[in-house]
Design a protein around this motif. Structure first.
Motif, PDB file in Angstrom:
ATOM      1  N   MET A   1      12.425 -48.246  -1.469  1.00 28.32           N
ATOM      2  CA  MET A   1      12.895 -48.795  -0.194  1.00 28.32           C
ATOM      3  C   MET A   1      12.150 -50.103   0.109  1.00 28.32           C
ATOM      4  N   MET A   2      12.910 -51.129   0.445  1.00 27.75           N
ATOM      5  CA  MET A   2      12.329 -52.399   0.875  1.00 27.75           C
ATOM      6  C   MET A   2      12.441 -52.520   2.392  1.00 27.75           C
ATOM      7  N   LEU A   3      11.505 -53.235   2.980  1.00 27.95           N
ATOM      8  CA  LEU A   3      11.583 -53.594   4.386  1.00 27.95           C
ATOM      9  C   LEU A   3      11.877 -55.088   4.459  1.00 27.95           C
ATOM     10  N   LEU A   4      12.953 -55.441   5.151  1.00 28.06           N
ATOM     11  CA  LEU A   4      13.358 -56.826   5.339  1.00 28.06           C
ATOM     12  C   LEU A   4      13.220 -57.177   6.812  1.00 28.06           C
ATOM     13  N   ALA A   5      12.734 -58.380   7.114  1.00 21.28           N
ATOM     14  CA  ALA A   5      12.557 -58.750   8.522  1.00 21.28           C
ATOM     15  C   ALA A   5      12.890 -60.217   8.735  1.00 21.28           C
ATOM     16  N   ASP A   6      13.508 -60.477   9.883  1.00 22.54           N
ATOM     17  CA  ASP A   6      13.860 -61.820  10.333  1.00 22.54           C
ATOM     18  C   ASP A   6      13.063 -62.072  11.608  1.00 22.54           C
ATOM     19  N   VAL A   7      12.049 -62.923  11.517  1.00 26.92           N
ATOM     20  CA  VAL A   7      11.141 -63.173  12.640  1.00 26.92           C
ATOM     21  C   VAL A   7      11.520 -64.498  13.268  1.00 26.92           C
ATOM     22  N   GLY A   8      12.107 -64.431  14.464  1.00 25.32           N
ATOM     23  CA  GLY A   8      12.558 -65.628  15.154  1.00 25.32           C
ATOM     24  C   GLY A   8      11.628 -66.047  16.262  1.00 25.32           C
ATOM     25  N   ASN A   9      12.078 -67.029  17.044  1.00 19.00           N
ATOM     26  CA  ASN A   9      11.261 -67.538  18.131  1.00 19.00           C
ATOM     27  C   ASN A   9      11.223 -66.601  19.324  1.00 19.00           C
ATOM     28  N   SER A  10      12.231 -65.762  19.471  1.00 19.64           N
ATOM     29  CA  SER A  10      12.269 -64.897  20.651  1.00 19.64           C
ATOM     30  C   SER A  10      12.332 -63.418  20.325  1.00 19.64           C
ATOM     31  N   ARG A  11      12.670 -63.043  19.079  1.00 21.58           N
ATOM     32  CA  ARG A  11      12.743 -61.632  18.724  1.00 21.58           C
ATOM     33  C   ARG A  11      12.556 -61.439  17.231  1.00 21.58           C
ATOM     34  N   ILE A  12      12.261 -60.210  16.867  1.00 18.43           N
ATOM     35  CA  ILE A  12      12.159 -59.847  15.461  1.00 18.43           C
ATOM     36  C   ILE A  12      13.213 -58.793  15.167  1.00 18.43           C
ATOM     37  N   LYS A  13      13.944 -58.982  14.076  1.00 12.64           N
ATOM     38  CA  LYS A  13      14.948 -58.021  13.634  1.00 12.64           C
ATOM     39  C   LYS A  13      14.553 -57.540  12.244  1.00 12.64           C
ATOM     40  N   TRP A  14      14.764 -56.250  11.992  1.00 13.39           N
ATOM     41  CA  TRP A  14      14.347 -55.706  10.706  1.00 13.39           C
ATOM     42  C   TRP A  14      15.355 -54.673  10.211  1.00 13.39           C
ATOM     43  N   ALA A  15      15.327 -54.430   8.915  1.00 11.61           N
ATOM     44  CA  ALA A  15      16.173 -53.396   8.316  1.00 11.61           C
ATOM     45  C   ALA A  15      15.495 -52.909   7.043  1.00 11.61           C
ATOM     46  N   THR A  16      15.685 -51.643   6.744  1.00 13.14           N
ATOM     47  CA  THR A  16      15.301 -51.151   5.429  1.00 13.14           C
ATOM     48  C   THR A  16      16.464 -51.376   4.476  1.00 13.14           C
ATOM     49  N   CYS A  17      16.157 -51.505   3.208  1.00 15.32           N
ATOM     50  CA  CYS A  17      17.186 -51.760   2.200  1.00 15.32           C
ATOM     51  C   CYS A  17      17.029 -50.764   1.063  1.00 15.32           C
ATOM     52  N   GLU A  18      18.084 -49.996   0.845  1.00 20.44           N
ATOM     53  CA  GLU A  18      18.111 -49.021  -0.248  1.00 20.44           C
ATOM     54  C   GLU A  18      19.486 -49.044  -0.884  1.00 20.44           C
ATOM     55  N   GLY A  19      19.529 -49.253  -2.195  1.00 25.34           N
ATOM     56  CA  GLY A  19      20.809 -49.278  -2.895  1.00 25.34           C
ATOM     57  C   GLY A  19      21.766 -50.318  -2.376  1.00 25.34           C
ATOM     58  N   GLY A  20      21.240 -51.436  -1.905  1.00 25.98           N
ATOM     59  CA  GLY A  20      22.091 -52.500  -1.388  1.00 25.98           C
ATOM     60  C   GLY A  20      22.576 -52.291   0.036  1.00 25.98           C
ATOM     61  N   GLU A  21      22.217 -51.177   0.657  1.00 25.77           N
ATOM     62  CA  GLU A  21      22.621 -50.884   2.038  1.00 25.77           C
ATOM     63  C   GLU A  21      21.417 -51.033   2.973  1.00 25.77           C
ATOM     64  N   PHE A  22      21.698 -51.038   4.274  1.00 27.72           N
ATOM     65  CA  PHE A  22      20.657 -51.190   5.291  1.00 27.72           C
ATOM     66  C   PHE A  22      20.677 -49.960   6.212  1.00 27.72           C
ATOM     67  N   PRO A  23      20.101 -48.838   5.757  1.00 34.02           N
ATOM     68  CA  PRO A  23      20.266 -47.581   6.489  1.00 34.02           C
ATOM     69  C   PRO A  23      19.506 -47.495   7.812  1.00 34.02           C
ATOM     70  N   GLN A  24      18.391 -48.200   7.932  1.00 32.59           N
ATOM     71  CA  GLN A  24      17.629 -48.188   9.179  1.00 32.59           C
ATOM     72  C   GLN A  24      17.424 -49.621   9.643  1.00 32.59           C
ATOM     73  N   ARG A  25      17.441 -49.806  10.933  1.00 33.21           N
ATOM     74  CA  ARG A  25      17.272 -51.155  11.464  1.00 33.21           C
ATOM     75  C   ARG A  25      16.759 -51.092  12.890  1.00 33.21           C
ATOM     76  N   GLY A  26      16.279 -52.210  13.368  1.00 37.91           N
ATOM     77  CA  GLY A  26      15.814 -52.290  14.746  1.00 37.91           C
ATOM     78  C   GLY A  26      15.507 -53.726  15.106  1.00 37.91           C
TER      79      GLY A  26
END
Length: 247
Positions: A1-26
């Motif tokens: 499982m990989m953790l991917l994150a997009d850290v912006g100026n006002s918020r952070i968005k993240w998702a786990t990546c497994e088998g090309g899908e994003f099963p968990q996010r926040g």
């Protein structure tokens, strides 16, 4: 499982990546807490990932705080994406490629995976970025304009009789708060339609991709045809991670 994150100026968005899908996010806004504190709030209960891949435009303090928590909690080094002259079939138009916001770079890499047609990538966040890609992957250039929140905050800051109130986006606003909120939404929507329309007139038709935290708000007010891709950044991070793993 990989953790991917997009850290912006006002918020952070993240998702786990497994088998090309994003099963968990926040997602979350940082508020007054440290970056390490935000990481702990978001990720302390996640199972340990094999890799953490982050794109950040929030500056060196954010990168240092997140990397420190990830190293201490999971014992792995964080992989931060930076813009380069070329990657994954995309060629950067900047004379100094590293000066391009890495989130724009990641979004274009994802766009190239989704289509081999000319395309126009619109990312609606704190700032709105619009980038044009040729069919052969050349970045033709783009524009950056203030997003809705920045527009509203400029009015609140620079005028004495417009207080910072929450309103509704109405075309015919009948209160100052609704006029401000409607003005920001329609200004951004009109800019997106107008700029992409001019790009299309100059370069030719193509797919218009829409992403970013404010995309869902803007979409109903757009007059052109757009494809909403809420996971565009995560798709780009997944592609970059797969490329790096194959090296």
């Amino acid at each position: 499982m990989m953790l991917l994150a997009d850290v912006g100026n006002s918020r952070i968005k993240w998702a786990t990546c497994e088998g090309g899908e994003f099963p968990q996010r926040g997602q979350a806004s940082r508020g007054e807490e440290t970056w390490a504190g935000l990481a702990a709030r978001l990720w302390a209960d996640l199972p340990q990932p094999t890799r953490v891949v982050i794109v950040s435009v929030a500056g060196p303090e954010a990168r240092a705080g997140l990397a420190e928590w990830i190293d201490q909690h999971w014992g792995i080094a964080t992989e931060f994406v930076v813009s380069t002259a070329a990657a994954c079939g995309i060629r950067n138009s900047y004379a100094e490629p590293e000066r391009m916001g890495a989130d724009r770079w990641v979004a274009m890499i994802a766009a190239r995976v989704l289509t081999d047609r000319p395309c126009y990538v619109v990312d609606c966040g704190t700032a709105v970025t619009i980038d044009a890609l040729a069919a052969d992957g050349r970045h033709l250039g783009g524009v950056i304009i203030p997003g809705m929140r920045l527009m509203r905050e400029a009015l609140y800051r620079e005028t004495r009789q417009i207080p910072p109130e929450v309103g509704e986006a109405r075309l015919f606003g009948q209160s100052t708060r609704d006029c401000v909120w409607g003005g920001a939404v329609y200004a951004v929507a009109s800019a997106i339609d107008g700029i992409t329309g001019r790009m299309i007139a100059d370069h030719g038709s193509g797919l218009r991709l829409l992403t970013g935290g404010d995309a869902e708000i803007v979409l109903p007010h757009l007059q052109g045809e757009y494809r909403w891709e809420p996971d565009l950044i995560f798709t780009g991070l997944r592609v970059i991670a797969a490329r790096d793993q194959a090296k």
